[in-house]
Design an enzyme around this catalytic site. Structure first.
Site, mmCIF file in Angstrom:
data_model
loop_
_atom_site.group_PDB
_atom_site.id
_atom_site.type_symbol
_atom_site.label_atom_id
_atom_site.label_comp_id
_atom_site.label_asym_id
_atom_site.label_seq_id
_atom_site.Cartn_x
_atom_site.Cartn_y
_atom_site.Cartn_z
ATOM 1 N N GLU A 192 -4.362 -3.382 16.578
ATOM 2 C CA GLU A 192 -4.400 -3.152 15.057
ATOM 3 C C GLU A 192 -5.855 -2.146 14.808
ATOM 4 O OE1 GLU A 192 -5.168 -7.651 13.033
ATOM 5 O OE2 GLU A 192 -6.230 -6.970 15.030
ATOM 6 N N SER A 217 5.869 3.572 13.348
ATOM 7 C CA SER A 217 6.234 2.831 11.936
ATOM 8 C C SER A 217 6.947 3.684 11.654
ATOM 9 C CB SER A 217 5.190 1.646 11.661
ATOM 10 O OG SER A 217 4.044 2.230 11.660
ATOM 11 N N SER A 244 0.929 -1.044 -0.365
ATOM 12 C CA SER A 244 -0.463 0.327 0.347
ATOM 13 C C SER A 244 0.779 1.119 -0.258
ATOM 14 C CB SER A 244 -1.023 -0.323 0.955
ATOM 15 O OG SER A 244 -0.243 0.053 2.339
#
Length: 322
Positions: A205, A305, A79
């Site tokens: 998540e 991240s 992505s």
């Protein structure tokens, strides 16, 4: 069955990427410590090459290619952040690269991937199978397919982020790591188990994409529809087979957070720490905030991240227009 990666693989990856990947800074926040009663240590991979941790795994994987593989080149699907990481690593190592990317990937990530010299092949993330497209291109060109997370060299490279964190700050009580396909989480968990055995490791998540949490609870991989969330780096449908096998052995739990909590994280990093962090990059922070009371008086590590988000999108999200 192939043996699962170990901390020795993470240590070997650290040697390969030394001098190529940045040793990113670790930052703290007095404001956050005052609010939570816990000391936070942020490993800022938003300052990594290509703006994300992905460069670690990509360079580690491509640096292991033999002469024949280098000549034929690499195929990847992503992505955005893995795309840029593979593109830059391929350029540095002198090999061609073609990246399969969703047509609705952030414009900045598409432009950066092309800017590093890679060919971009677009697809519809809600209708096409990127794995199949990647495999077909690899077969047609004789190139090597390097997936974004489910590969031993990728996860070993990603684990070097946590290795550096522990080497700098010492043992931690908890480590929070974002989870898409599980490459970063599994690699970091290997480092945690080796360097801070008592540290609890949590994957985080988006609520809309809790394939990892469902799989963790069930004890086997569960596949979901492509989730709709602002965390574009975590729009995975299932954890990888290799990454999940490592996660089951090394991770304590997998948490979920809302898109609204990710936006709060973006605002916190921008206003209090003067950093731009992409939505996916805020997953670890949001998860840590959610259960910080459990670690009052303790030491918490968070992997940020990445920071690759279009400026207009960043402004729209932080001003309340999703």
């Amino acid at each position: 069955m192939q043996a699962l990666p170990t901390y020795d693989d993470v240590a070997a990856a650290a040697r390969r990427i030394e001098g190529h990947a940045h040793r990113t800074p670790v930052m703290s926040s007095a404001t956050l410590t005052a609010e939570t009663g816990a000391e936070f240590f942020f490993k800022c991979e938003n300052f990594q090459r290509v703006g994300a941790f992905k460069f670690r795994g990509a360079f580690n994987a491509l640096s292991r290619f033999d002469a024949k593989q280098k000549k034929a080149g690499v195929i990847a699907f992503s992505s955005g952040n893995h795309a840029q990481a593979i593109a830059l690593s391929a350029r540095l190592l002198g090999m061609p690269a073609a990246i399969v990317m969703p047509s609705d990937a952030p414009a900045g990530k598409l432009a950066a991937t092309r800017g590093y010299g890679a060919e971009v092949v677009t697809y519809d993330r809600y209708g096409d199978d990127r794995d199949a497209i990647g495999k077909r291109l690899a077969e047609e060109r004789g190139a090597t397919l390097i997936p974004p997370y489910d590969h031993p060299d990728i996860l070993a490279g990603q684990g070097t982020a946590a290795k550096e964190l522990f080497e700098e700050v010492g043992p931690l009580d908890a480590l929070f790591v974002c989870m898409g396909g599980g490459g970063l989480l599994s690699g970091c968990a290997l480092a945690a188990r080796a360097l801070s055995p008592a540290c609890q490791v949590f994957g985080v998540e988006p609520e809309a994409g809790n394939d990892g949490q469902q799989s963790f609870r069930a004890g086997h991989v569960i596949r979901i529809a492509t989730p709709k969330t602002i965390a574009d780096g975590a729009q995975t449908q299932a954890p990888g087979a290799i990454t999940f096998a490592v996660i089951r052995k090394t991770v304590d739990d997998i948490l979920t957070v809302s898109d609204a909590e990710l936006v709060e994280g973006m605002r916190f990093f921008a206003s209090r720490m003067k950093m731009v962090v992409e939505p996916t990059g805020c997953l670890g922070y949001a998860g840590a905030r959610k259960i910080a009371d459990q670690f009052r008086g303790g030491r918490i590590g968070v992997i940020i991240s990445g920071g690759n988000v279009d400026l207009d999108r960043f402004c729209a999200l932080t001003q309340g227009s999703v």
